[in-house]
Design an enzyme around this catalytic site. Structure first.
Site, PDB file in Angstrom:
ATOM      1  N   ASN A  43      -5.429   9.461   1.926  1.00 40.52           N
ATOM      2  CA  ASN A  43      -4.074   9.681   2.424  1.00 40.52           C
ATOM      3  C   ASN A  43      -4.012  10.968   3.238  1.00 40.52           C
ATOM      4  OD1 ASN A  43      -4.425  10.883  -0.190  1.00 40.52           O
ATOM      5  ND2 ASN A  43      -2.234  11.011  -0.494  1.00 40.52           N
ATOM      6  N   GLU A  45      -1.069  13.317   4.762  1.00 39.13           N
ATOM      7  CA  GLU A  45       0.372  13.580   4.790  1.00 39.13           C
ATOM      8  C   GLU A  45       0.760  14.398   6.014  1.00 39.13           C
ATOM      9  OE1 GLU A  45       1.301  15.091   0.853  1.00 39.13           O
ATOM     10  OE2 GLU A  45       1.052  13.061   0.009  1.00 39.13           O
ATOM     11  N   CYS A  54      -1.199   6.222   4.213  1.00 37.70           N
ATOM     12  CA  CYS A  54      -1.835   5.891   2.933  1.00 37.70           C
ATOM     13  C   CYS A  54      -3.348   5.716   3.117  1.00 37.70           C
ATOM     14  CB  CYS A  54      -1.260   4.607   2.373  1.00 37.70           C
ATOM     15  SG  CYS A  54       0.384   4.774   1.665  1.00 37.70           S
ATOM     16  N   GLU A  56      -5.259   3.349   1.977  1.00 38.18           N
ATOM     17  CA  GLU A  56      -5.651   1.970   2.285  1.00 38.18           C
ATOM     18  C   GLU A  56      -5.552   1.713   3.792  1.00 38.18           C
ATOM     19  OE1 GLU A  56      -3.493   3.079   0.060  1.00 38.18           O
ATOM     20  OE2 GLU A  56      -3.344   1.778  -1.688  1.00 38.18           O
ATOM     21  N   CYS A  87       0.909   0.575  -2.573  1.00 30.94           N
ATOM     22  CA  CYS A  87       2.352   0.503  -2.289  1.00 30.94           C
ATOM     23  C   CYS A  87       2.661  -0.801  -1.559  1.00 30.94           C
ATOM     24  CB  CYS A  87       2.785   1.715  -1.465  1.00 30.94           C
ATOM     25  SG  CYS A  87       2.308   1.625   0.277  1.00 30.94           S
ATOM     26  N   CYS A  90       1.195  -1.178   1.923  1.00 33.27           N
ATOM     27  CA  CYS A  90      -0.269  -1.372   1.912  1.00 33.27           C
ATOM     28  C   CYS A  90      -0.640  -2.761   1.421  1.00 33.27           C
ATOM     29  CB  CYS A  90      -0.950  -0.294   1.075  1.00 33.27           C
ATOM     30  SG  CYS A  90      -0.983   1.283   1.947  1.00 33.27           S
TER      31      CYS A  90
HETATM   32  N1  THU Z   1      -0.341   6.745  -1.313  1.00 28.41           N
HETATM   33  C1  THU Z   1      -1.453   6.083  -0.867  1.00 28.41           C
HETATM   34  O1  THU Z   1      -2.296   6.665  -0.168  1.00 28.41           O
HETATM   35  N2  THU Z   1      -1.605   4.782  -1.206  1.00 28.41           N
HETATM   36  C2  THU Z   1      -0.730   4.079  -1.987  1.00 28.41           C
HETATM   37  O2  THU Z   1      -0.898   2.884  -2.146  1.00 28.41           O
HETATM   38  C3  THU Z   1       0.359   4.775  -2.661  1.00 28.41           C
HETATM   39  C4  THU Z   1       0.698   6.113  -2.098  1.00 28.41           C
HETATM   40  C5  THU Z   1      -0.160   8.141  -0.932  1.00 28.41           C
HETATM   41  C6  THU Z   1       0.933   8.372   0.086  1.00 28.41           C
HETATM   42  C7  THU Z   1       1.314   9.814  -0.178  1.00 28.41           C
HETATM   43  O3  THU Z   1       0.423  10.660   0.554  1.00 28.41           O
HETATM   44  C8  THU Z   1       1.018  10.004  -1.658  1.00 28.41           C
HETATM   45  O4  THU Z   1       0.198   8.914  -2.054  1.00 28.41           O
HETATM   46  C9  THU Z   1       2.269  10.033  -2.523  1.00 28.41           C
HETATM   47  O5  THU Z   1       3.071   8.940  -2.289  1.00 28.41           O
END
Ligand code: THU
Length: 132
Positions: A43, A45, A54, A56, A87, A90
């Site tokens: 991930n 940000e 994300c 994925e 999520c 994803c």
């Molecule tokens: N996140 C992912 O990378 N994948 C997911 O399936 C769930 C959430 C990340 C996004 C963000 O950087 C952090 O987790 C908190 O939501």
């Protein structure tokens, strides 16, 4: 080393590279495609929060860039105390490159739980719903 062990190791490596200074929630994804190539994502940000990516999504982007077309297995690992499944967004992204045999593997505390696409996204939308 088995494919599962490779995916677990690689996803851990990816998770350690995550850029998550805001949530401090680190996620790594490793997928294996139809050519048996492995692609990683973490991930990433952003101070403009909705612009974050994300793990994925990053792994899928790397697969496409390398010429891979479908996901045989994708393993996700995260830094929290609870088991984390992909999520909603994803799930839809994974579905685009999945079939009924695709394994979605969640590594939590070194224990892997397996899902398929229908477990995670039943009654879903896909290209079959679009006009020909
Ligand atoms: N996140 C992912 O990378 N994948 C997911 O399936 C769930 C959430 C990340 C996004 C963000 O950087 C952090 O987790 C908190 O939501």
């Amino acid at each position: 080393m088995t494919t599962l062990e490779r995916l677990k190791n690689q996803a851990q490596i990816a998770m350690k590279k995550a850029y998550a200074p805001y949530s401090k929630f680190y996620v790594g994804a490793a997928l294996i495609d139809e050519n048996n190539s492995i692609h990683l994502g973490c991930n990433v940000e952003n101070s403009a929060y909705p612009e974050g990516l994300c793990a994925e999504a990053g792994a899928i982007s790397n697969m496409i860039l390398s010429g891979g077309k479908s996901i045989k297995k994708i393993l996700i690992v995260s830094s929290g105390d609870l088991m984390v499944t992909p999520c909603g967004g994803c799930r839809q992204k994974i579905k685009e490159f999945s079939d009924e045999n695709t394994q979605i593997l969640i590594d939590h505390n070194n224990e892997v739980t397996q899902f398929n696409m229908n477990d995670l996204l039943p009654h879903s939308f896909d290209k079959t719903h679009l006009p020909k």
